[in-house]
Design a protein around this motif. Sequence first.
Motif, short mmCIF file in Angstrom:
data_model
loop_
_atom_site.label_atom_id
_atom_site.label_comp_id
_atom_site.label_asym_id
_atom_site.label_seq_id
_atom_site.Cartn_x
_atom_site.Cartn_y
_atom_site.Cartn_z
N GLY A 180 0.81 -1.22 0.00
CA GLY A 180 0.00 0.00 0.00
C GLY A 180 0.84 1.27 0.00
O GLY A 180 0.32 2.36 -0.24
N ASP A 181 2.15 1.16 0.28
CA ASP A 181 2.99 2.37 0.23
C ASP A 181 3.05 2.88 -1.20
O ASP A 181 3.16 2.10 -2.15
CB ASP A 181 4.42 2.07 0.69
N ARG A 182 2.99 4.19 -1.31
CA ARG A 182 3.01 4.78 -2.64
C ARG A 182 4.44 5.13 -3.03
O ARG A 182 5.18 5.70 -2.22
CB ARG A 182 2.17 6.04 -2.62
N LEU A 183 4.84 4.80 -4.24
CA LEU A 183 6.18 5.14 -4.71
C LEU A 183 6.13 6.50 -5.40
O LEU A 183 5.09 6.93 -5.89
CB LEU A 183 6.66 4.09 -5.70
N PRO A 184 7.29 7.18 -5.45
CA PRO A 184 7.31 8.45 -6.17
C PRO A 184 6.98 8.21 -7.64
O PRO A 184 7.18 7.11 -8.16
CB PRO A 184 8.75 8.94 -6.02
N SER A 185 6.49 9.25 -8.32
CA SER A 185 6.23 9.10 -9.75
C SER A 185 7.56 8.90 -10.46
O SER A 185 8.62 9.26 -9.93
CB SER A 185 5.54 10.35 -10.29
N SER A 186 7.52 8.32 -11.64
CA SER A 186 8.78 8.08 -12.38
C SER A 186 9.46 9.41 -12.66
O SER A 186 10.69 9.51 -12.64
CB SER A 186 8.50 7.31 -13.66
N ARG A 187 8.66 10.45 -12.87
CA ARG A 187 9.25 11.78 -13.12
C ARG A 187 10.04 12.25 -11.89
O ARG A 187 11.20 12.64 -11.98
CB ARG A 187 8.13 12.78 -13.45
N ASP A 188 9.42 12.16 -10.71
CA ASP A 188 10.10 12.63 -9.48
C ASP A 188 11.34 11.80 -9.18
O ASP A 188 12.39 12.32 -8.82
CB ASP A 188 9.16 12.55 -8.27
N LEU A 189 11.18 10.47 -9.32
CA LEU A 189 12.32 9.62 -8.96
C LEU A 189 13.48 9.83 -9.93
O LEU A 189 14.64 9.89 -9.51
CB LEU A 189 11.88 8.14 -8.94
N SER A 190 13.16 9.99 -11.21
CA SER A 190 14.28 10.19 -12.16
C SER A 190 14.97 11.52 -11.88
O SER A 190 16.20 11.61 -11.93
CB SER A 190 13.78 10.12 -13.60
N ALA A 191 14.19 12.54 -11.49
CA ALA A 191 14.80 13.84 -11.19
C ALA A 191 15.68 13.72 -9.94
O ALA A 191 16.81 14.21 -9.89
CB ALA A 191 13.72 14.90 -10.98
N THR A 192 15.16 13.00 -8.92
CA THR A 192 15.93 12.87 -7.68
C THR A 192 17.23 12.12 -7.90
O THR A 192 18.27 12.47 -7.36
CB THR A 192 15.09 12.10 -6.62
N LEU A 193 17.17 11.05 -8.72
CA LEU A 193 18.36 10.23 -8.92
C LEU A 193 19.26 10.74 -10.04
O LEU A 193 20.38 10.26 -10.21
CB LEU A 193 17.95 8.79 -9.25
N GLY A 194 18.76 11.68 -10.79
CA GLY A 194 19.56 12.20 -11.91
C GLY A 194 19.73 11.19 -13.02
O GLY A 194 20.79 11.10 -13.66
N VAL A 195 18.69 10.36 -13.22
CA VAL A 195 18.75 9.40 -14.33
C VAL A 195 17.58 9.72 -15.27
O VAL A 195 16.70 10.52 -14.93
CB VAL A 195 18.61 7.94 -13.82
N SER A 196 17.57 9.08 -16.44
CA SER A 196 16.47 9.40 -17.35
C SER A 196 15.18 8.74 -16.85
O SER A 196 15.21 7.76 -16.08
CB SER A 196 16.80 8.88 -18.75
N ARG A 197 14.08 9.27 -17.33
CA ARG A 197 12.81 8.74 -16.87
C ARG A 197 12.60 7.30 -17.35
O ARG A 197 11.97 6.48 -16.69
CB ARG A 197 11.68 9.64 -17.40
N THR A 198 13.18 7.02 -18.53
CA THR A 198 13.03 5.66 -19.07
C THR A 198 13.65 4.63 -18.12
O THR A 198 13.13 3.52 -17.96
CB THR A 198 13.75 5.56 -20.44
N VAL A 199 14.77 5.01 -17.50
CA VAL A 199 15.42 4.08 -16.56
C VAL A 199 14.45 3.72 -15.44
O VAL A 199 14.25 2.55 -15.09
CB VAL A 199 16.71 4.73 -15.98
N VAL A 200 13.81 4.74 -14.89
CA VAL A 200 12.89 4.49 -13.77
C VAL A 200 11.67 3.71 -14.26
O VAL A 200 11.20 2.75 -13.62
CB VAL A 200 12.47 5.81 -13.10
N THR A 201 11.16 4.11 -15.43
CA THR A 201 9.99 3.39 -15.97
C THR A 201 10.33 1.91 -16.17
O THR A 201 9.52 1.03 -15.85
CB THR A 201 9.57 4.00 -17.33
N ASN A 202 11.52 1.64 -16.66
CA ASN A 202 11.91 0.23 -16.86
C ASN A 202 12.02 -0.50 -15.52
O ASN A 202 11.63 -1.67 -15.41
CB ASN A 202 13.26 0.14 -17.59
N ALA A 203 12.56 0.19 -14.53
CA ALA A 203 12.69 -0.44 -13.20
C ALA A 203 11.30 -0.76 -12.65
O ALA A 203 11.04 -1.87 -12.16
CB ALA A 203 13.43 0.50 -12.24
N TYR A 204 10.38 0.18 -12.77
CA TYR A 204 9.02 -0.05 -12.28
C TYR A 204 8.35 -1.17 -13.08
O TYR A 204 7.66 -2.03 -12.51
CB TYR A 204 8.18 1.23 -12.39
#
Length: 488
Positions: A40-64
């Motif tokens: 039930g915990d909510r994860l950050p959006s792929s946009r927020d997480l990619s900005a925080t980690l300094g990686v592309s959004r595609t990387v986060v989308t692929n991880a998710y």
Amino acid sequence: MTTLPSGLPVVVDRAAPTPLAVQISAQLQAAVTGGALRAGDRLPSSRDLSATLGVSRTVVTNAYARLFAEGWLEGRHGSGTYVADVTPPAGDPRGATGRRGETLHRSVSLWTSAKADPRPGSAPGHRTGSLIDLQPGISWAEGIEPAMWRRAWRQAGAHLPSRWPDPYGLPELREAVAAYLRRSRGLAVTPAHVLITQGVSSGLALLADALLSPGDRAGIEEPGYPTGREVLRRAGAEVVPCRVDAHGIVPEELPPDLRLLYTTPAHQYPLGGRLPVSRRQALVAWARATGAVVVEDDYDSEFRYDVGPLPALHSMDPDNIVYLGTASKVLAAAFGAGWLVAPPALVDRLAELRPWLGTRIPEAVQHAVLALLRSGDMERHVRRMRLEYARRRAALVDGLTQVRPARVPFRLLGDTAGIHVVLELPADYPAVRLVDAAAAGGVAIYPLDRYFAGPVTMSGVVLGYGTATLSQVRRAAAELGRLLTSLP
Ligand SMILES: Cc1ncc(COP(=O)(O)O)c(C=O)c1O
């Protein structure tokens, strides 16, 4: 190391040979198994997480996407990405804790001994933590798109309340509901036939008040909807159980002296039969011959799979059949919206009676329903939910039909519509054995006997998939399958 807004530590090492998406998914998975992230915990959006980690959004989308595919995460329409409930069933070597099993066991045994409808006043299934709760009759309120919901309430909020409640419901809503029923159910109705209610039970209570005198005989399906039975009993009626089989009510067996008969022809509750045309004709003939009012509860007709629509019974005899519809399955029971269709003279009578009962249908809710109907959002939502429920139903039915060899013979009933199926067991097999074993394995299922007013003539359990996610439904089917191949 980068700390996420949620406080989760996730490290990305650009020098490492492991792809960034794999690094992220592995750490999130470890956070779930380690307990830092919970169901039930909510994860950050792929946009927020990619900005925080300094990686592309595609990387986060692929991880998710990877975590989604493996069942660690799940999405809720328009509202983000959440950690799925990945507690393994007990009996699995990675099993749930004994304490959880005990708690579950206690709560299920309580239900087992109750004959009344489990719902009123009870906490809905999805609040019970790691338990996979297959409680029937509850819809997936989490599937409502927040943007759609906000739109409806913004429009509702644009209206000041009237000085005095209209006992029929808002005229513009009666018009919109009549149009909706013409479109979706082929009912030939005008606004004068429509009365706004808070749902099926509120409509039935109003009808019972208007039509029944103490001691009048009112028929209800057996097995049938416990709330309906209780509403009629509280109105002072003598409640008469009327037998149903796998197809629905059996008109030839109806007594001649009923004042009212409550029935669920589209998807008999709970057995799931779709009343065949010949029985519909016989039922209409019986109502004409005896003068009884037939109350048709069309509670989940929006959800139908692999079968063509059958028109509402109401269309066959609008003078003798009162139609009840509800938004409880399409949206949520807590929303409290529904409609009744009857001859205008009866609608007038019910509207006159209503102020004496102190029942008002909140105007803001009516405006919200109106906005949902006018914008087309209601029907879009129904289509989305039909797909979602169809996936869950397929997971449940496929999972169970693959059970071989079943030591406990069973068959599934009523799987062509609605948000539950019945698993029928041999008549002499105690359903409580399966209920208790499933509870110990982390799955709450509900015995059929609570739906009987009189002697329980069949054994089985009701499996609702309204509130369990797809991954939970799969796990529940696997656990039930395991039990059906192993239980004595
Ligand atoms: C047979 C049946 N009818 C109607 C309803 C909904 O009733 P209401 O509209 O009062 O929420 C339910 C809910 O579980 C149901 O099972």
